[in-house]
Structures are given as C-alpha cells and as structure tokens.
Design a protein around this motif. Structure first.
Motif, PDB file in Angstrom:
ATOM      1  N   UNK A  66      52.890  62.279  26.236  1.00  0.00           N
ATOM      2  CA  UNK A  66      53.989  62.947  26.953  1.00  0.00           C
ATOM      3  C   UNK A  66      55.344  62.725  26.310  1.00  0.00           C
ATOM      4  N   UNK A  67      55.477  61.615  25.554  1.00  0.00           N
ATOM      5  CA  UNK A  67      56.773  61.256  24.998  1.00  0.00           C
ATOM      6  C   UNK A  67      57.680  60.582  26.002  1.00  0.00           C
ATOM      7  N   UNK A  68      57.164  60.286  27.191  1.00  0.00           N
ATOM      8  CA  UNK A  68      57.920  59.576  28.226  1.00  0.00           C
ATOM      9  C   UNK A  68      57.129  58.349  28.651  1.00  0.00           C
ATOM     10  N   UNK A  82      49.452  68.218  29.387  1.00  0.00           N
ATOM     11  CA  UNK A  82      49.814  67.090  28.521  1.00  0.00           C
ATOM     12  C   UNK A  82      48.561  66.500  27.893  1.00  0.00           C
ATOM     13  N   UNK A  83      47.485  66.478  28.654  1.00  0.00           N
ATOM     14  CA  UNK A  83      46.161  66.100  28.162  1.00  0.00           C
ATOM     15  C   UNK A  83      45.224  67.281  28.383  1.00  0.00           C
ATOM     16  N   UNK A  84      44.259  67.445  27.503  1.00  0.00           N
ATOM     17  CA  UNK A  84      43.375  68.602  27.616  1.00  0.00           C
ATOM     18  C   UNK A  84      42.165  68.347  28.498  1.00  0.00           C
ATOM     19  N   UNK A 115      48.175  56.026  26.643  1.00  0.00           N
ATOM     20  CA  UNK A 115      47.873  57.412  26.283  1.00  0.00           C
ATOM     21  C   UNK A 115      48.874  58.366  26.932  1.00  0.00           C
ATOM     22  N   UNK A 116      49.197  58.135  28.195  1.00  0.00           N
ATOM     23  CA  UNK A 116      50.190  58.970  28.871  1.00  0.00           C
ATOM     24  C   UNK A 116      51.539  58.886  28.159  1.00  0.00           C
ATOM     25  N   UNK A 117      51.915  57.687  27.756  1.00  0.00           N
ATOM     26  CA  UNK A 117      53.186  57.478  27.065  1.00  0.00           C
ATOM     27  C   UNK A 117      53.192  58.191  25.719  1.00  0.00           C
ATOM     28  N   UNK A 125      55.560  55.554  31.325  1.00  0.00           N
ATOM     29  CA  UNK A 125      54.797  55.784  32.552  1.00  0.00           C
ATOM     30  C   UNK A 125      55.678  55.716  33.789  1.00  0.00           C
ATOM     31  N   UNK A 126      56.716  54.894  33.779  1.00  0.00           N
ATOM     32  CA  UNK A 126      57.650  54.857  34.902  1.00  0.00           C
ATOM     33  C   UNK A 126      58.330  56.211  35.069  1.00  0.00           C
ATOM     34  N   UNK A 127      58.816  56.777  33.965  1.00  0.00           N
ATOM     35  CA  UNK A 127      59.485  58.079  34.043  1.00  0.00           C
ATOM     36  C   UNK A 127      58.537  59.153  34.564  1.00  0.00           C
ATOM     37  N   UNK A 128      57.286  59.113  34.103  1.00  0.00           N
ATOM     38  CA  UNK A 128      56.307  60.089  34.578  1.00  0.00           C
ATOM     39  C   UNK A 128      56.042  59.911  36.069  1.00  0.00           C
TER      40      UNK A 128
END
Length: 344
Positions: free
Chosen positions: A192-194, A101-103, A187-189, A196-199
């Motif tokens: 990823x398109x989700x 998801x991140x490089x 950044x995670x949101x 942070x809670x979902x992740x």
C-alpha cells in the motif's frame, strides 16, 4: 462454500433490509428490551465475580442493551486488545483485497517480501500464501508461546519469522503464531505504501468514527501485526456492529465486502488448544446453541458476534493475566451463552 451460520446471517440481513421487517423489529424492540432487562441486569451484576473482567457491552440489532465497566478505564478509552488484533489485521487484509491493493489470498509471500527471505530459503517458502498466514496454516515454527520472547528481541521480526523452520506443510495443521499476522502487516505496508496504523485509521477509524492510537512497532518501523493494538470497548462494538450489518458503517458507508466477511468466517482449520474452528483471523464455535464467531486476545479480550440473532458482545479483561490455561476464557464463553439466553 459458505457455512450455515453465514447463510443464516446473510438471509436475516436481507430480511431486515425490507421496510416491513424493519418496522416490525422497531415496534417490538421496546417491549423485548423491557422483558429482557431484569434478567440481563442480574446476570451482569453477577459477572462482577470475575476478578479479571474490566468492561462488557451487549448490543442487539444495533441497540445497546447493557454497558458495564467493572474495573479499569472507561469504555471510551483504548486498551490493549492483545491477540484480538489478529482479527483486525484479517479485516484490513480483506479491505486491501477489496480495494485492489492485494489481488487475493493466493498471493505468494515470497513474491511480496523478497528482501526479507533468509539467505538459504526453504523451497516451501515459495508455496506460502497470504491465505496460509490468515488461517494460521503457514507450517513455520511458531513465534508465539515459548518462542515469543526471542522473536520480539530479534533485530528483524519479518526476516526472523520467515526464517523459522517448517514443522508442517503450508496449508497443513494450525500453528497459532503472531509472526504470521506480523507478516501480513509487513505485506500491507509494502503493497500500500502506507503503514498499518495509517491504513487502520483510513479504512476503519474514519468510517466508523473510532480512535486508533499508535501501537508497538518492530525495529524496522512496521506496526506489529497480531498483538498490542489498542481499541476501546466502544470501538470494538463499532467494528462488531459494522460486521453484523454485512460490512456497512452506521451511515451507510461500505467498509468491507460481504464476500470477505464470509471468507473470514468460513472454517478452515481447528485450534489444537480449544477445539474451535478457525477461519481467517476469527474463531468459530457454537455458543448458547447458536453458531458464533469471535476474536480472542490474551487475558480475555473478546469480540463476539452471533449473526443469527444480530448479537454483538464486547468483553475486555486484565491484559496481563492468561485466559486460556486458567479456564477464564471458558467462563467467558459460558457468560456469553447466558447472555444469549437472556436476550432471546
């Protein structure tokens, strides 16, 4: 370069992977437990004197040696772990890297959050990386401490964090700031398109069979990175034990790579408040004569790992009373040192 603590921990994990070593440990565990139990019980009885202490769990090599609830909710109920959330955000960031998801930690924040940059951005923002956020070396003026209230009252937490003036160079001295971890959540949101809670539920909750309830969100709906996450003491134990096993859940599911655990636990800077080293979202120090890592939240929320002896200690405390300037966290470090002595 990995630290001596990590090399020691990984070598022990490889040793325990062998059948003979595992059998020997299993055979010795009951006798060791019987010998340790009275001293550990007396120590934990005496810990009741800490009026802010809520719950405490001690586990070694996956065996729970003690679980105490002194006051507050039961150990199965989620509680606010405050800035211990930063360690969880660092863990999620590493899982995102593991999954592609991140490089990597060298990704530039300005490229990942272009719509959140200030109108007249400081050129140094172009040098700011995910790694700088993780190690609290962003160089931006802090959003914690005396700046916290104004930051969370702003209309856009991400944009406000990125608009802080630079008071140090990116990659320079440690400036502990919840805004850094919140940028990671954003950044995670975004990537990823989700949310942070979902992740957190997908990447930690499901494989570890732990409950992760919703927590605070900013005005744009981004879950707060670095504060206000709720996890039960038992959930923290599950996370700690997964890390102790090198990133593998109890059922053998790979949650996070050993490589990312090494990255999180490699010293990169030093706290000006405690003198302890800091990696990616985790503090490092010697406790009870042993190299240890810990996540720390306001009030005295601690997830402690001593990899060399396969020890995990979970401590939750009153989330509304400071633990740093009162000296309480130093007392908790001392308590962990005594726990180490009684479990050797």
């Amino acid at each position: 370069m990995s630290s001596p603590m990590i090399r020691h921990a990984l070598s022990r994990r490889r040793l325990l992977a062998g059948g003979l070593a595992t059998a020997a440990l299993t055979a010795l565990a009951p006798h060791a437990g019987l010998a340790q139990a009275p001293a550990l019980a007396r120590l934990l009885d005496d810990a009741r004197r800490f009026t802010g202490l809520h719950a405490l769990i001690v586990a070694r090599a996956g065996e729970v040696l003690a679980e105490r609830v002194y006051r507050g909710p039961p150990a199965t109920r989620p509680v606010n772990v405050k800035s211990l959330s930063k360690s969880i955000i660092a863990l999620l960031t590493g899982i995102a890297i593991d999954r592609g998801v991140l490089t990597g930690t060298d990704r530039r924040v300005a490229e990942l959050l272009p719509d959140s940059l200030p109108d007249d951005p400081d050129p140094r923002l172009n040098r700011l990386t995910i790694g700088h956020l993780l190690s609290m070396q962003a160089g931006l003026e802090r959003t914690s401490g005396p700046y916290y209230g104004a930051w969370v009252e702003s209309r856009n937490w991400v944009r406000t964090a990125l608009a802080r003036p630079f008071v140090a160079e990116p990659g320079g001295r440690m400036l502990y700031s919840t805004g850094n971890s919140h940028l990671l959540s954003a950044i995670l949101t975004r990537t990823s398109g989700k949310n942070t809670l979902a992740l957190a539920r997908d990447w930690l909750g499901d494989p570890l069979d732990i409950t992760i309830p919703p927590w605070t969100r900013d005005p744009q709906g981004i879950y707060m990175g670095g504060n206000q996450m709720a996890l039960s003491p038992r959930a923290l134990l599950a996370i700690g034990d997964m890390l102790r096993r090198g990133g593998v859940a109890a059922d053998g599911t790979r949650v996070v790579s050993e490589g990312w655990i090494r990255e999180m636990w490699t010293p990169r800077t030093r706290s000006p408040f405690t003198g302890d080293s800091y990696g990616y979202g985790w503090f490092l120090r010697e406790t009870g004569g042993r190299p240890a890592v810990y996540g720390w939240g306001y009030g005295g929320q601690l997830l402690y790992l001593v990899p060399g002896i396969d020890l995990v200690v979970v401590i939750t405390s009153d989330p509304d009373t400071p633990s740093g300037r009162t000296g309480y966290v130093d007392e908790l470090h001392g308590l962990v040192a005594q726990i180490i002595a009684t479990t050797m």
